[in-house]
Write a protein that holds these residues in place. Sequence first.
Motif, short mmCIF file in Angstrom:
data_model
loop_
_atom_site.label_atom_id
_atom_site.label_comp_id
_atom_site.label_asym_id
_atom_site.label_seq_id
_atom_site.Cartn_x
_atom_site.Cartn_y
_atom_site.Cartn_z
N GLY A 73 0.86 -1.18 0.00
CA GLY A 73 0.00 0.00 0.00
C GLY A 73 0.89 1.23 0.00
O GLY A 73 2.11 1.11 0.23
N THR A 74 0.30 2.37 -0.25
CA THR A 74 1.10 3.60 -0.19
C THR A 74 1.54 3.86 1.24
O THR A 74 2.62 4.39 1.49
CB THR A 74 0.29 4.79 -0.71
OG1 THR A 74 -0.51 4.36 -1.80
CG2 THR A 74 1.17 5.90 -1.18
N SER A 75 0.68 3.47 2.19
CA SER A 75 1.05 3.65 3.61
C SER A 75 2.33 2.87 3.90
O SER A 75 3.23 3.37 4.58
CB SER A 75 -0.06 3.13 4.53
OG SER A 75 -1.31 3.31 3.94
N TYR A 103 5.33 4.62 2.51
CA TYR A 103 5.83 5.67 3.41
C TYR A 103 6.70 5.04 4.51
O TYR A 103 7.77 5.55 4.84
CB TYR A 103 4.67 6.40 4.09
CG TYR A 103 4.06 7.51 3.27
CD1 TYR A 103 4.79 8.65 2.95
CD2 TYR A 103 2.75 7.44 2.82
CE1 TYR A 103 4.23 9.68 2.20
CE2 TYR A 103 2.18 8.46 2.08
CZ TYR A 103 2.93 9.57 1.78
OH TYR A 103 2.38 10.59 1.04
N TYR A 148 -3.80 14.88 4.98
CA TYR A 148 -4.41 13.63 5.41
C TYR A 148 -3.67 13.13 6.66
O TYR A 148 -2.43 13.11 6.66
CB TYR A 148 -4.25 12.65 4.24
CG TYR A 148 -4.89 11.31 4.43
CD1 TYR A 148 -6.27 11.21 4.61
CD2 TYR A 148 -4.13 10.15 4.41
CE1 TYR A 148 -6.85 9.97 4.76
CE2 TYR A 148 -4.72 8.91 4.56
CZ TYR A 148 -6.08 8.83 4.74
OH TYR A 148 -6.66 7.61 4.89
N LEU A 187 -2.74 10.46 7.85
CA LEU A 187 -2.00 9.19 7.77
C LEU A 187 -0.55 9.30 8.27
O LEU A 187 -0.05 8.41 8.98
CB LEU A 187 -2.01 8.74 6.30
CG LEU A 187 -1.07 7.62 5.89
CD1 LEU A 187 -1.63 6.29 6.34
CD2 LEU A 187 -0.89 7.59 4.37
N VAL A 210 1.92 16.15 -1.57
CA VAL A 210 0.81 15.30 -2.01
C VAL A 210 0.13 16.06 -3.14
O VAL A 210 -0.31 17.20 -2.96
CB VAL A 210 -0.17 15.03 -0.86
CG1 VAL A 210 -1.27 14.08 -1.31
CG2 VAL A 210 0.57 14.46 0.36
N ASN A 226 -4.78 15.88 -0.38
CA ASN A 226 -6.00 15.44 0.30
C ASN A 226 -6.05 16.22 1.61
O ASN A 226 -5.14 16.11 2.40
CB ASN A 226 -5.89 13.92 0.57
CG ASN A 226 -7.03 13.39 1.40
OD1 ASN A 226 -7.92 14.13 1.78
ND2 ASN A 226 -7.00 12.10 1.71
N ASP A 242 3.44 12.09 -3.28
CA ASP A 242 2.31 11.16 -3.18
C ASP A 242 1.34 11.50 -4.31
O ASP A 242 0.70 12.56 -4.29
CB ASP A 242 1.68 11.36 -1.80
CG ASP A 242 0.49 10.46 -1.54
OD1 ASP A 242 -0.20 10.10 -2.51
OD2 ASP A 242 0.23 10.16 -0.37
N VAL A 302 -1.30 9.56 -5.35
CA VAL A 302 -2.39 8.56 -5.41
C VAL A 302 -3.64 9.09 -6.13
O VAL A 302 -4.41 8.31 -6.67
CB VAL A 302 -2.75 7.98 -4.02
CG1 VAL A 302 -1.60 7.23 -3.41
CG2 VAL A 302 -3.29 9.02 -3.07
N PHE A 303 -3.82 10.43 -6.12
CA PHE A 303 -5.02 10.98 -6.79
C PHE A 303 -4.69 11.58 -8.17
O PHE A 303 -5.50 12.31 -8.73
CB PHE A 303 -5.67 12.06 -5.91
CG PHE A 303 -6.25 11.51 -4.64
CD1 PHE A 303 -7.36 10.67 -4.65
CD2 PHE A 303 -5.69 11.82 -3.41
CE1 PHE A 303 -7.90 10.15 -3.48
CE2 PHE A 303 -6.22 11.32 -2.23
CZ PHE A 303 -7.33 10.48 -2.26
N SER A 326 -5.14 1.39 -4.86
CA SER A 326 -6.19 1.84 -3.96
C SER A 326 -7.05 2.93 -4.59
O SER A 326 -8.29 2.83 -4.60
CB SER A 326 -5.47 2.35 -2.71
OG SER A 326 -6.32 2.76 -1.75
N LYS A 327 -6.41 3.94 -5.16
CA LYS A 327 -7.16 5.04 -5.79
C LYS A 327 -7.12 4.89 -7.32
O LYS A 327 -8.13 5.13 -7.97
CB LYS A 327 -6.54 6.39 -5.41
CG LYS A 327 -6.25 6.57 -3.93
CD LYS A 327 -7.51 6.71 -3.12
CE LYS A 327 -7.25 7.08 -1.67
NZ LYS A 327 -6.79 6.01 -0.81
C1 LIG Z 1 -2.98 11.14 0.07
C2 LIG Z 1 -3.05 9.70 0.47
N1 LIG Z 1 -1.93 8.94 0.43
C3 LIG Z 1 -1.96 7.64 0.76
C4 LIG Z 1 -3.11 7.02 1.16
C5 LIG Z 1 -3.07 5.56 1.52
O1 LIG Z 1 -3.31 4.77 0.43
P1 LIG Z 1 -3.10 3.17 0.43
O2 LIG Z 1 -4.45 2.59 0.46
O3 LIG Z 1 -2.36 2.90 -0.84
O4 LIG Z 1 -2.26 2.84 1.62
C6 LIG Z 1 -4.30 7.76 1.21
C7 LIG Z 1 -5.55 7.14 1.63
O5 LIG Z 1 -6.62 7.70 1.58
C8 LIG Z 1 -4.26 9.13 0.86
O6 LIG Z 1 -5.36 9.89 0.91
#
Ligand SMILES: Cc1ncc(COP(=O)(O)O)c(C=O)c1O
Length: 400
Positions: free
Chosen positions: A105-107, A110, A131, A133, A178, A182, A210, A212-213, A240-241
């Motif tokens: 995952g992106t988490s 990180y 965000y 996270l 990011v 977000n 980041d 992801v969007f 994920s996104k």
């Molecule tokens: C900006 C951002 N980065 C990373 C993530 C985490 O994504 P992942 O599901 O790939 O861990 C999110 C989740 O909402 C997010 O909003």
Amino acid sequence: MQNKMFRFSDRFEELDFDHGETDLAQSLRSVHEAGNTVFDLTQSNPTTADFTYATDTILSAIASESAMEYNPDSAGLLSAREAIAAYYGDRGWRCNADQLILTSGTSEAYAFLFKLLCNPEEQVLVPAPGYPLFDFVAMVEKVRVESYPLSEEAGRWSIDLATLEELIGPKTRAIIVVQPNNPTGNVATHSEIDAIFRMAAENNLAVIVDEVFSDYCFAPSRFRPFKSENALIFTLNGFSKLLGLPQMKLAWIRIDGAASLIKEARERLEVIADTFLSVNTPIQVGAPALLAGRAQIQKQIQDRIHTNLAALRGMLRGGAEFGFKEPDGGWYAVLEFSDALSDEKFALSALREKQVYIHPGRMFGLDGGCRQVVSLLTPVDEFRQGIERLNELARMQLNK
Ligand SMILES: Cc1ncc(COP(=O)(O)O)c(C=O)c1O
């Protein structure tokens, strides 16, 4: 066991485990228990937001026989990395499979990067609002997070570059960007990107981007990938996104930038990835077919976002009790209600009196005023009705 003698690591010191449910969570539970319909404007899980997935195609992609063979590669299966490199090629951004390290995952990406870059108590700079996270990943990795502000000017969010530069200290190891952010939805401008590269190169910092969007940018021409010969850059994205498939757990780190550092960064990231080998084989085997079919879900998500944004604009023209800054992309909008209202109280009364569930801006570091974050992924009827209810509530509270 002698409980008094037993001790856990001090990572969790800042958490209050005895605090219990927040008022908002408690109210949400009560509204559900009373059997009332909730207009949930926080829905950002695409798998439960009424989209039509190509289920058979998706399941047959991961159900291939080659998923039965365990053939681990610390960077991830070459076939999956090649498919991701081709995805970048489609976006006009050359990429080689060697630049990629797969994660679950992106988490997790990180977490890998914090291990790569930071000794305990060293620091990364993250955008605020943002965000939440990072706080948790940093907490478990024993890394410090310092927020750099985004400023609000002329109806848009921008990076406060002067403050960002002032925050760089001897313990700083990376700047995180990011884009789109977000929940504010801003994409870094060319001059912001150039300034961040200058700061990174002058202070020997890495840049973590980041993205992801990034497939949900409304003005794709404004979007520019972070590319530099002088700084080490890690770009993150994942299914994920990008594919609306958070449960499939596949993401990646793309390594770019200063040629002298790329090899060393990659070697070390491979050691970290090899320690866990956390990405499952079926999703890696399915990656090429899943990426090839991405338009099917992305188009639905984009249409939903555009329809919901159009509903917000329509309400503004009709004299709504809120304003909002047009996002450059992403899945969220930040509604700005009158400063006479408090964001947390407003979110609570929205739930208790109007059965509308929203996230108060404070959760994302949107301090000051009454800002509420809504998800543009919410099904359109629910979104429209929920926003109308928020408008009525604001009108009532302001005695209009
Ligand atoms: C900006 C951002 N980065 C990373 C993530 C985490 O994504 P992942 O599901 O790939 O861990 C999110 C989740 O909402 C997010 O909003």
